[in-house]
Design a protein around this motif. Structure first.
Motif, short mmCIF file in Angstrom:
data_model
loop_
_atom_site.label_atom_id
_atom_site.label_comp_id
_atom_site.label_asym_id
_atom_site.label_seq_id
_atom_site.Cartn_x
_atom_site.Cartn_y
_atom_site.Cartn_z
N ALA A 127 0.82 -1.22 0.00
CA ALA A 127 0.00 0.00 0.00
C ALA A 127 0.85 1.26 0.00
O ALA A 127 0.51 2.27 -0.60
CB ALA A 127 -0.93 -0.01 1.21
N GLU A 128 2.01 1.20 0.66
CA GLU A 128 2.86 2.38 0.75
C GLU A 128 3.73 2.56 -0.49
O GLU A 128 4.46 3.53 -0.62
CB GLU A 128 3.74 2.32 2.00
CG GLU A 128 4.67 1.12 2.07
CD GLU A 128 4.03 -0.09 2.75
OE1 GLU A 128 4.77 -0.96 3.24
OE2 GLU A 128 2.78 -0.14 2.79
N GLY A 129 3.68 1.59 -1.40
CA GLY A 129 4.37 1.74 -2.68
C GLY A 129 5.88 1.69 -2.59
O GLY A 129 6.57 2.32 -3.39
N ASP A 130 6.44 0.94 -1.65
CA ASP A 130 7.90 0.89 -1.50
C ASP A 130 8.49 -0.39 -2.10
O ASP A 130 9.35 -1.02 -1.54
CB ASP A 130 8.30 1.01 -0.02
CG ASP A 130 7.73 -0.12 0.83
OD1 ASP A 130 6.85 -0.84 0.33
OD2 ASP A 130 8.20 -0.29 1.97
N GLY A 131 8.01 -0.76 -3.27
CA GLY A 131 8.53 -1.95 -3.92
C GLY A 131 7.42 -2.84 -4.43
O GLY A 131 6.24 -2.49 -4.40
N ASP A 132 7.79 -4.02 -4.93
CA ASP A 132 6.82 -4.93 -5.52
C ASP A 132 5.97 -5.64 -4.48
O ASP A 132 4.94 -6.21 -4.80
CB ASP A 132 7.54 -5.98 -6.37
CG ASP A 132 8.12 -5.37 -7.63
OD1 ASP A 132 7.58 -4.34 -8.07
OD2 ASP A 132 9.09 -5.91 -8.16
N GLY A 133 6.40 -5.65 -3.23
CA GLY A 133 5.66 -6.37 -2.21
C GLY A 133 5.96 -7.85 -2.25
O GLY A 133 7.04 -8.28 -2.64
N GLY A 134 4.97 -8.67 -1.84
CA GLY A 134 5.18 -10.10 -1.74
C GLY A 134 4.76 -10.84 -3.00
O GLY A 134 4.34 -10.25 -4.00
N ALA A 135 4.86 -12.17 -2.93
CA ALA A 135 4.52 -13.01 -4.08
C ALA A 135 4.13 -14.39 -3.59
O ALA A 135 4.40 -14.79 -2.46
CB ALA A 135 5.69 -13.09 -5.05
N PHE A 136 3.48 -15.13 -4.50
CA PHE A 136 3.11 -16.52 -4.23
C PHE A 136 3.26 -17.32 -5.52
O PHE A 136 2.86 -16.86 -6.60
CB PHE A 136 1.67 -16.62 -3.73
CG PHE A 136 1.17 -18.04 -3.63
CD1 PHE A 136 1.50 -18.82 -2.54
CD2 PHE A 136 0.38 -18.59 -4.63
CE1 PHE A 136 1.08 -20.14 -2.46
CE2 PHE A 136 -0.05 -19.90 -4.55
CZ PHE A 136 0.29 -20.68 -3.46
N TYR A 137 3.83 -18.51 -5.42
CA TYR A 137 3.98 -19.42 -6.55
C TYR A 137 3.67 -20.84 -6.10
O TYR A 137 3.81 -21.18 -4.92
CB TYR A 137 5.41 -19.40 -7.10
CG TYR A 137 5.82 -18.17 -7.87
CD1 TYR A 137 5.80 -18.15 -9.26
CD2 TYR A 137 6.26 -17.03 -7.21
CE1 TYR A 137 6.20 -17.03 -9.98
CE2 TYR A 137 6.65 -15.90 -7.91
CZ TYR A 137 6.62 -15.91 -9.29
OH TYR A 137 7.01 -14.80 -9.99
N GLN A 138 3.26 -21.67 -7.06
CA GLN A 138 3.19 -23.11 -6.84
C GLN A 138 4.55 -23.72 -7.20
O GLN A 138 5.36 -23.10 -7.90
CB GLN A 138 2.09 -23.74 -7.69
CG GLN A 138 0.69 -23.22 -7.42
CD GLN A 138 0.11 -23.72 -6.10
OE1 GLN A 138 0.73 -24.48 -5.37
NE2 GLN A 138 -1.11 -23.26 -5.80
N ALA A 139 4.81 -24.94 -6.72
CA ALA A 139 6.09 -25.58 -6.99
C ALA A 139 5.92 -27.09 -7.09
O ALA A 139 4.98 -27.66 -6.51
CB ALA A 139 7.11 -25.24 -5.89
#
Length: 340
Positions: A127-139
């Motif tokens: 929300a604060e716009g300080d980067g891409d934030g988190g992520a989620f992937y399957q593996a």
């Protein structure tokens, strides 16, 4: 009244189109891939160095190694068979990190969707716009004893027997997208969820970038962050290659915790595999095989220990649409007693 009905119908149509567009966007991830070519996509120099006891007898490009049993003589069995203590790095496992559920990148991009609901990959903006934030992937985790099924070395007893096989899908694992539920597997994670333990991982990053990570710091994933929790949620997404390298390490650690991956190295591994519920991260080296195989040797090396910074090898390995899924060959340390 007629105009009012027309407006209601138009509004309903717009809502319907918006819902359809959202559904299309949610399923927009493509499924592409390539079966790894054992000639062009695998860096065979990663099997080095080869040792007898504590002495290296073959190396290529100054490949890195961990300590081996010091004695060249070993024995195994109830009626002991005397042999030589051999050490090498065996390409035996394969990990892929994907955006679309049930997309088997390492089988050529096969979409094996059985109709089971599973979350797609996502990248979360802060929300604060300080980067891409988190992520989620399957593996996915594969058994891939490539030296055996290629018959690279005939009648060598230290190679795991078998063929290329899909061993684990995170899509059917409810623990893979739940930080709290995955504590069932790793309750000790609460001990390392503090600033001191996290800051200590900086030392592991330095060690992994110059050699192997620090074995005793099992909660650290080197420059990729933290091993815990053992799921697909990454709090800081700083590029696909880095996130994929972290999830490859997490999934391998998860396989060890579930006793689906064992130890094969050290004095304990001379006579066969043994339970290793806490993964020894120094027993693995990785090599990217998809989307762009990392076969260019930087300083003689094209494989990296778990936790090594992606700055030195990950540039140019990700591109839009067809190059946002990743696959790694895992070279595991193998010590074996070759009997006479």
């Amino acid at each position: 009244m007629k105009i009012f009905i027309q407006l209601v119908l138009l509004l309903a149509l717009l809502v319907r189109l918006g819902t359809a567009n959202e559904a299309h966007a949610a399923g927009a991830a493509t499924c592409t891939g390539k079966f790894p070519n054992p000639i062009t996509d695998i860096c065979w120099s990663c099997i080095f160095p080869i040792s007898i006891g504590g002495v290296q007898i073959a190396n290529f490009g100054a490949q890195e190694d961990i300590p081996n049993p010091s004695s060249p003589i070993c024995s195994c069995g109830t009626n002991p068979t005397v042999g030589l203590s051999i050490g090498f790095w065996e390409p035996a496992r394969h990990v892929e990190v994907v955006r679309k559920p049930f997309c088997l990148v390492s089988l050529g991009g096969v979409d094996m969707d059985p109709g089971i609901a599973a979350p797609e990959a996502a990248r979360y903006t802060r929300a604060e716009g300080d980067g891409d934030g988190g992520a989620f992937y399957q593996a996915h985790f594969y058994v891939n004893p490539v030296m055996y099924w290629l018959d690279v070395v005939s009648d060598f007893p230290c190679l795991e027997h078998g063929s290329f096989d899909l061993a684990y899908l995170t899509e059917v694992d409810p623990l893979w997208k739940d930080d709290e539920l995955t504590l069932i597997l790793n309750p000790e994670a609460v001990l390392f969820a503090n600033p001191v333990a996290i800051a200590a991982c900086a030392a592991d990053c330095v060690a992994a970038s110059t050699g192997f990570g620090i074995r005793e710091m099992f909660w650290c994933a080197g420059c990729q962050g933290a091993i815990y929790p053992l799921d697909g949620l990454v709090p800081y997404h700083l590029g696909g290659v880095r996130t994929a390298a972290l999830l490859a390490q997490r999934l391998t650690a998860k396989m060890h915790r579930e006793l689906l991956a064992w130890g094969w190295h050290g004095q304990s591994g001379l006579c066969g595999p043994y339970f290793l519920p806490v993964m020894d991260k120094t027993a693995y080296k990785t090599q990217l095989t998809y989307p762009i195989p990392n076969t260019d040797q930087e300083a003689g090396k094209c494989c990296q220990p778990f936790g090594r910074t992606t700055v030195t090898w990950g540039a140019g390995k990700e591109y839009p649409v067809r190059g946002e899924d990743f696959a790694f060959m895992l070279f595991r340390k193998r010590n074996c007693c070759v009997g006479y």
